[in-house]
Design an enzyme around this catalytic site. Structure first.
Site: not given
Ligand code: CO8
Length: 263
Positions: A68, A113, A116, A136
């Protein structure tokens, strides 16, 4: 290749919709706009009966998706982070619920992300140099779009903790050995070709049967075995309401290749 989307390229080739996340300077980092664009294109494809399989990949040579967008997330409040995560969750649900199978073609880093998103897809191919991880924890946060759950379900609880608590990276071979991805493609140039080959096999099948198989697997996994078996039974029976079932079985008995029409 053209696109009306700010952050994506999209083209359809031989009934395969190819989505390319297109922020190469930011290593295809997922900001709100990417999630919004992805959601819109997936919903558009869901209704498009000319598209029978989907590939998601990243532009540039370095990354599939490096996570992200940290620049966007840096000053988010908890409420804003929740809204951001909801956008990401909607994308995962759209992939899960669309009838077409979705292949992630991982062309480089798949971090945070990015991993993911890949794990939300139905099948994952990766180049040898691809690196996977959930870093993260190094940013003072935790995975927020399925990392703690999907990695745990696909591998096991201690592997998930190793990846998430240390925030390190693993290579494609290890990801494959752990069952996180389907296949490592040795040549970088060969990745899209192999993804197209996989998609090409899928487009020959009945999109109805594919979507019911996908649904039985995705919805059964979290239910009790008894409930999942009942759901599978319903999906199985539903196939028999399709012309594709008749065509598949007739073709077998007539010793010819079936021509499925998704009806
Ligand atoms: N966000 C924003 N920008 C990024 C990101 C990112 N995740 N990753 C890379 N970039 C940018 C860099 O800032 C750099 O920009 P600039 O050229 O303007 O300085 C450019 O991309 C190139 O990156 P590097 O110079 O760092 O390239 P390297 O080859 O040296 O390193 C790495 C490549 C190893 C991939 C490195 O860029 C890196 O570690 N990136 C961050 C990886 C990361 O921590 N990802 C996790 C982010 S958190 C997350 O994903 C949470 C998911 C929760 C989702 C919930 C909502 C749905």
């Amino acid at each position: 290749m053209s696109s009306i989307y700010e952050t994506l390229l999209y083209e359809v080739k031989d009934r395969v919709g190819i989505i390319t996340i297109n922020r190469p300077k930011q290593l295809n980092a997922l900001n709100s706009q990417v999630y919004r664009d992805l959601y819109c294109i997936l919903k558009q494809i869901e209704r498009d009966d000319q598209v029978s399989a989907v590939i998601i990949t990243g532009s540039g040579e370095k990354a599939f998706i490096a996570g992200a967008d940290i620049t966007e997330m840096k000053n988010m409040t908890a409420n804003e982070a929740r809204s951001f995560a909801i956008l990401g969750k909607k994308v995962g649900i759209a992939i899960k619920e669309m009838p077409q199978p979705v292949i992630a073609a991982v062309n480089g880093f798949a971090l945070g992300g990015g991993l993911e998103l890949a794990l939300s897809c139905d099948l994952i191919l990766a180049v040898e140099k691809a690196k996977f991880g959930l870093p993260e924890i190094n940013l003072g946060i935790i995975p927020g779009n399925g990392g703690t759950q999907r990695v745990t379900r696909l591998t096991n609880i201690i592997i998930a903790k190793e990846l998430i608590l240390f925030g390190g990276r693993i290579n494609a071979q290890r990801a494959c050995e752990l069952g996180l991805i389907n296949k490592v493609v040795t040549s970088e140039e060969g990745l899209l070709a192999e993804a197209m080959e996989w998609a090409g096999k899928l487009v020959q099948k009945s999109v109805i049967a594919l979507s019911l198989a996908k649904s039985a697997i995705n919805n059964g996994i979290d239910a009790s075995l008894e409930t999942a078996l009942s759901y599978e039974l319903q999906c199985f029976a539903q196939c028999f309401a399709s012309r594709d079932q008749e065509e598949g079985m007739t073709a077998f008995l007539e010793r010819r290749i079936p021509v499925f029409k998704g009806q």
